[in-house]
Enzyme design. Structure first.
Site, mmCIF file in Angstrom:
data_model
loop_
_atom_site.group_PDB
_atom_site.id
_atom_site.type_symbol
_atom_site.label_atom_id
_atom_site.label_comp_id
_atom_site.label_asym_id
_atom_site.label_seq_id
_atom_site.Cartn_x
_atom_site.Cartn_y
_atom_site.Cartn_z
ATOM 1 C CG ASN A 101 -16.062 20.668 -81.054
ATOM 2 O OD1 ASN A 101 -14.906 19.947 -81.199
ATOM 3 N ND2 ASN A 101 -16.356 20.920 -79.747
ATOM 4 C CG HIS A 118 -12.152 22.712 -88.145
ATOM 5 N ND1 HIS A 118 -11.655 21.935 -87.059
ATOM 6 C CD2 HIS A 118 -10.890 23.395 -88.785
ATOM 7 C CE1 HIS A 118 -10.416 22.175 -86.566
ATOM 8 N NE2 HIS A 118 -9.739 23.175 -87.843
#
Length: 280
Positions: A101, A118
């Site tokens: 997330n 990410h």
């Protein structure tokens, strides 16, 4: 709760966990996820890096949607899953938390040993000079440049996106980097872009020291997270999963609890606290 005791036993048997989390941890915060319970896209694929850097209109479309969708991300609060994992870390049970997330809610909940695989949506980076700045500052600039767009009604989508279609995005004014005039991009890994090597190395180092892997709220359909499950299985480390629906790694899990991840993790930590109090 059905299936809770095997998970309690799994965590007790493997005190140093590498935890991998996904969108299922944040849906209760009002942040939509990308995939359904079969692992299929709920809507079209997200922005690709090559399109973002190569097409000015694609960037305008991205930032227009982001301006309207940002409120959902900016106001989201940690869920029961985030708080439970922070509690597990404080209890010394998590070797490293790896999240796919980009919302930063694990850190808000109190987790400290986190790899944002990410990246983070609350930061903006310049592709020219590499400067980083808060997303909230860009939001203020976008709203000042494009006040007429603020009246549009758009449904929230994953990762601060919003559902805007069939509009003339060429009229949307996107600022350049104030330092060098370069392209501004959210500091996240787009599809088609590689995860930075230092993050992958940090996860692999933690995996080597971990007793087992716990996946929470992820279908693992994206290879960037799935590869660590592959690597764990290759060296004989057990993997447990808490997630609803089909995942990419269903064939390799030692244990799978198919239920809402926040409910399961909250029940797990509550039971652990009760057991610790009884023993004390």
């Amino acid at each position: 709760m059905d299936g809770l005791q095997p998970l309690i036993d799994f965590v007790a048997k493997h005190p140093r966990l590498l935890v991998i989390t996904g969108a299922g941890c944040s849906t209760a915060a009002g942040i939509p996820d990308y995939r359904d319970e079969n692992g299929a896209w709920k809507r079209r694929e997200p922005m690709r890096y090559q399109l973002f850097v190569g097409d000015a209109l694609a960037r305008q479309r991205y930032w227009a949607r982001s301006m309207l969708g940002w409120t959902t991300m900016a106001h989201a609060l940690p869920t029961a899953a985030h708080h439970a994992l922070a509690q597990l870390e404080r209890a010394g049970r998590i070797n490293l938390l790896v999240t796919q997330n980009v919302d930063g809610l694990h850190q808000v909940a109190g987790s400290t040993n986190v790899v944002d695989l990410h990246g983070r949506i609350d930061t903006v980076c310049c592709l020219g000079c590499g400067a980083r700045s808060p997303r909230r500052a860009l939001q203020e600039d976008l709203m000042a440049r494009n006040p007429d767009w603020l009246a549009l009604d758009a449904r929230s989508l994953p990762d601060g996106d919003a559902d805007l279609e069939s509009l003339d995005f060429a009229a949307f004014d996107v600022p350049d980097c104030p330092q060098c005039g370069g392209l501004l991009k959210p500091d996240v890994v787009f599809f088609g872009e590689s995860v930075p090597r230092d993050r992958v190395a940090a996860v692999r180092e933690a995996l080597a020291k971990a007793d087992a892997v716990l996946v929470a709220g992820s279908s693992l359909m994206v290879y960037s997270g799935y590869r660590f499950v592959e690597e764990a299985v290759a060296v004989g480390k057990p993997v447990a999963m808490v997630n609803r629906g089909r995942t990419r790694a269903d064939s390799v899990f030692r244990l799978k609890v198919e239920a809402e991840v926040g409910e399961v993790l909250a029940a797990l930590t509550s039971q652990q606290a009760e057991d610790a109090a009884a023993q004390g």
